[in-house]
Design a protein around this motif. Structure first.
Motif, PDB file in Angstrom:
ATOM      1  N   UNK A 369       0.808  -1.216   0.000  1.00  0.00           N
ATOM      2  CA  UNK A 369       0.000   0.000   0.000  1.00  0.00           C
ATOM      3  C   UNK A 369       0.842   1.268   0.000  1.00  0.00           C
ATOM      4  N   UNK A 370       2.180   1.154  -0.094  1.00  0.00           N
ATOM      5  CA  UNK A 370       3.070   2.327  -0.075  1.00  0.00           C
ATOM      6  C   UNK A 370       3.162   2.958  -1.468  1.00  0.00           C
ATOM      7  N   UNK A 371       3.416   4.264  -1.497  1.00  0.00           N
ATOM      8  CA  UNK A 371       3.566   5.010  -2.743  1.00  0.00           C
ATOM      9  C   UNK A 371       4.856   5.841  -2.652  1.00  0.00           C
ATOM     10  N   UNK A 372       5.852   5.491  -3.452  1.00  0.00           N
ATOM     11  CA  UNK A 372       7.098   6.262  -3.442  1.00  0.00           C
ATOM     12  C   UNK A 372       7.395   6.919  -4.782  1.00  0.00           C
ATOM     13  N   UNK A 373       6.348   7.054  -5.622  1.00  0.00           N
ATOM     14  CA  UNK A 373       6.399   7.948  -6.784  1.00  0.00           C
ATOM     15  C   UNK A 373       7.383   7.548  -7.866  1.00  0.00           C
ATOM     16  N   UNK A 374       7.494   6.254  -8.131  1.00  0.00           N
ATOM     17  CA  UNK A 374       8.307   5.835  -9.272  1.00  0.00           C
ATOM     18  C   UNK A 374       7.470   5.995 -10.536  1.00  0.00           C
ATOM     19  N   UNK A 375       7.950   6.857 -11.476  1.00  0.00           N
ATOM     20  CA  UNK A 375       7.213   7.126 -12.711  1.00  0.00           C
ATOM     21  C   UNK A 375       8.045   6.635 -13.888  1.00  0.00           C
ATOM     22  N   UNK A 376       7.490   5.750 -14.729  1.00  0.00           N
ATOM     23  CA  UNK A 376       8.296   5.101 -15.761  1.00  0.00           C
ATOM     24  C   UNK A 376       8.657   5.986 -16.952  1.00  0.00           C
ATOM     25  N   UNK A 377       7.832   6.984 -17.263  1.00  0.00           N
ATOM     26  CA  UNK A 377       8.121   7.832 -18.420  1.00  0.00           C
ATOM     27  C   UNK A 377       9.057   8.961 -18.023  1.00  0.00           C
ATOM     28  N   UNK A 378       9.920   9.337 -18.957  1.00  0.00           N
ATOM     29  CA  UNK A 378      10.972  10.301 -18.659  1.00  0.00           C
ATOM     30  C   UNK A 378      10.587  11.715 -19.085  1.00  0.00           C
ATOM     31  N   UNK A 387       3.670  15.792 -15.803  1.00  0.00           N
ATOM     32  CA  UNK A 387       2.512  14.908 -15.721  1.00  0.00           C
ATOM     33  C   UNK A 387       2.699  13.852 -14.648  1.00  0.00           C
ATOM     34  N   UNK A 388       1.586  13.188 -14.267  1.00  0.00           N
ATOM     35  CA  UNK A 388       1.617  12.241 -13.155  1.00  0.00           C
ATOM     36  C   UNK A 388       2.410  10.986 -13.459  1.00  0.00           C
ATOM     37  N   UNK A 389       2.685  10.676 -14.726  1.00  0.00           N
ATOM     38  CA  UNK A 389       3.404   9.446 -15.042  1.00  0.00           C
ATOM     39  C   UNK A 389       4.847   9.699 -15.469  1.00  0.00           C
ATOM     40  N   UNK A 390       5.311  10.930 -15.381  1.00  0.00           N
ATOM     41  CA  UNK A 390       6.661  11.248 -15.841  1.00  0.00           C
ATOM     42  C   UNK A 390       7.543  11.690 -14.683  1.00  0.00           C
ATOM     43  N   UNK A 391       8.826  11.376 -14.806  1.00  0.00           N
ATOM     44  CA  UNK A 391       9.787  11.810 -13.791  1.00  0.00           C
ATOM     45  C   UNK A 391      11.174  11.851 -14.409  1.00  0.00           C
ATOM     46  N   UNK A 392      12.084  12.500 -13.707  1.00  0.00           N
ATOM     47  CA  UNK A 392      13.477  12.568 -14.157  1.00  0.00           C
ATOM     48  C   UNK A 392      14.227  11.342 -13.643  1.00  0.00           C
ATOM     49  N   UNK A 396      13.475   8.990 -10.194  1.00  0.00           N
ATOM     50  CA  UNK A 396      13.323   7.525 -10.163  1.00  0.00           C
ATOM     51  C   UNK A 396      14.320   6.899  -9.190  1.00  0.00           C
ATOM     52  N   UNK A 397      15.544   7.401  -9.233  1.00  0.00           N
ATOM     53  CA  UNK A 397      16.560   6.879  -8.306  1.00  0.00           C
ATOM     54  C   UNK A 397      16.110   7.087  -6.864  1.00  0.00           C
ATOM     55  N   UNK A 398      15.559   8.270  -6.572  1.00  0.00           N
ATOM     56  CA  UNK A 398      15.093   8.564  -5.217  1.00  0.00           C
ATOM     57  C   UNK A 398      13.954   7.611  -4.815  1.00  0.00           C
ATOM     58  N   UNK A 399      13.053   7.347  -5.751  1.00  0.00           N
ATOM     59  CA  UNK A 399      11.925   6.462  -5.439  1.00  0.00           C
ATOM     60  C   UNK A 399      12.412   5.062  -5.082  1.00  0.00           C
ATOM     61  N   UNK A 400      13.363   4.542  -5.851  1.00  0.00           N
ATOM     62  CA  UNK A 400      13.910   3.210  -5.561  1.00  0.00           C
ATOM     63  C   UNK A 400      14.631   3.212  -4.211  1.00  0.00           C
ATOM     64  N   UNK A 401      15.406   4.252  -3.942  1.00  0.00           N
ATOM     65  CA  UNK A 401      16.108   4.345  -2.650  1.00  0.00           C
ATOM     66  C   UNK A 401      15.106   4.347  -1.496  1.00  0.00           C
ATOM     67  N   UNK A 402      13.953   4.929  -1.687  1.00  0.00           N
ATOM     68  CA  UNK A 402      12.952   4.963  -0.621  1.00  0.00           C
ATOM     69  C   UNK A 402      12.347   3.573  -0.371  1.00  0.00           C
TER      70      UNK A 402
END
Length: 441
Positions: A369-378, A387-392, A396-402
């Motif tokens: 149930x956790x959300x750490x904001x990993x977004x697959x589109x660049x 947009x909600x599905x894009x990230x730098x 993404x690195x920060x989301x994985x580290x979390x």
């Protein structure tokens, strides 16, 4: 007996005697006589004293004993200025103006190396470090060679602004190289120079202003080396942009900025962001091959690794969905296997492995149930801008580290899924605070 009558002669003598007696005892005449006598005595004394002084002077000139020798004339013309008695040359130094011209030539021709050679780096940074209250360990003089080089590169990167380069190249470079560019203001002393260079367009409208501060370096003489190129260096650069318009079409008021101050201000902002992330954001940890839970059998480990591999493959979507459901059903014991698989992927840049990482994270989301904001589109923009599905890649690195930080913190106590509410703002979604330290609500 007949009496003798006194003679007339004797009577006259007596009258004369009485008259003289009266004159002798007149007090006014006595005072005047005394004053005249004192004045005469004072005059005589002054004449005698002047005679003695004159005699001594004449005798002194004739003394054969030589006095102290006069200092020989110096080759350098010397003047003294300021409270520190700095030796000042007769001809004002031309080097500060020359250095200011060389700086603009380097900027207009995109010659970073030329500008780097003009700067006295230790002095450039030291002047602002006390003002900015920079920590001792972060001061330029206390850095190692690699860190110093990095500081210089950051400074030059700020100076070599493409917009500034274009302005200087278009409106000033030709005059600078021909030696016909005219400086605006020059305040030059024995050991310093402050030169203002104003760049104008063809309509004489000011576009850029640079204030170049120079100083004579230690070991050089303010008189002998006044015109010595090697004796002088740039110790400060301020810039001011004029006639700038923002995105709304509004004219921006010009403000003078110092490059070193801007560099240190950027460091302070980054430090504040790091502190906020550390205090307010979820914990982070390095993506590594985490340990399996105690008691996990080798066969179970093998099964979980197989299921992870099936989940991220795209050749058989039905098998991928079945493997995904099997991992979710296994629960906590499967989490180390999923994290171990994620740690081996390039989730920042490689588009294929970014997608595989996203598949594994979807399993973790279903389980926890956790959300750490990993977004697959660049996107090249900051999070929330694309947009909600894009990230730098950094996001993404920060989301994985979390995800790894959460497991390291909660692996001993976590038991079941707890749904998190959907975020109501980008700051809440990223787990970071605003500039004033308050979270959006």
């Amino acid at each position: 007996m007949a009496t003798t009558r006194p003679s007339r002669r004797r009577g006259q003598d007596q009258d004369e005697g009485r008259r003289r007696g009266r004159e002798k005892v007149d007090p006014r005449q006595a005072k005047n006589s005394a004053d005249n006598k004192l004045a005469l005595q004072a005059t005589i004394a002054c004449v005698v004293l002047l005679g003695i002084v004159f005699t001594l002077v004449v005798l002194g000139k004739g003394d054969p004993t030589p006095g102290p020798a006069k200092p020989e004339a110096r080759e350098d013309p010397i003047q003294l200025e300021g409270p520190n008695r700095i030796r000042k040359p007769e001809e004002q130094s031309k080097i500060p103006i020359k250095l200011a011209n060389q700086f603009l030539i380097g900027l207009g021709s995109d010659d970073q190396e030329r500008i780097g050679k003009l700067i006295w780096w230790d002095r450039l940074f030291a002047q602002k470090e006390m003002e900015s209250k920079r920590a001792e360990k972060d001061r330029y003089a206390n850095l190692d060679d690699d860190a110093k080089a990095a500081m210089r590169d950051r400074f030059l990167l700020m100076v070599m602004d493409p917009d500034y380069e274009k302005i200087v190249s278009e409106y000033a470079l030709k005059k600078l190289t021909a030696g016909t560019f005219t400086w605006d203001i020059a305040d030059i002393g024995a050991d310093y120079g402050n030169v203002r260079m104003r760049i104008e367009d063809n309509d004489e409208k000011t576009l850029l202003v640079f204030d170049i501060r120079t100083e004579i370096k230690p070991g050089f003489d303010t008189v002998r080396d006044a015109q010595n190129d090697a004796a002088w260096a740039i110790v400060g650069i301020e810039h001011e942009v004029h006639n700038r318009v923002n995105a709304l079409g509004q004219r921006v008021r010009p403000a003078k900025k110092d490059y070193v101050e801007e560099l240190y201000a950027a460091d302070r902002r980054e430090d504040r962001k790091k502190r906020r992330r550390a205090s307010a954001g979820p914990p982070e940890a390095d993506p590594v091959l985490v340990d399996w839970l105690e008691g996990t059998s080798d066969s179970t480990k093998t099964d979980i690794e197989r299921l992870c591999a099936q989940t991220i493959q795209e050749d058989d979507l039905r098998a991928a969905m079945n493997a995904r459901d099997d991992l979710i059903n296994r629960g906590k014991i499967a989490i180390p296997g999923i994290l171990r698989a994620m740690s081996q992927l390039d989730y920042e840049e490689d588009s294929g492995e970014i997608k595989q990482t996203f598949f594994l994270i979807q399993v973790l989301r279903e389980m926890t149930g956790k959300q750490f904001n990993f977004r697959p589109d660049t996107t090249t923009m900051a999070f929330g801008q694309g947009g909600m599905t894009r990230s730098t890649p950094e996001e993404r690195r920060k989301a994985v580290r979390r995800w790894f930080g959460w497991w390291e913190t909660n692996k001993a106590t976590w038991t079941k899924r707890v749904d998190e509410p959907e975020p109501e703002s980008w700051e809440e979604l990223t787990g970071e605070e605003e500039e004033d330290g308050k979270k959006d609500k």
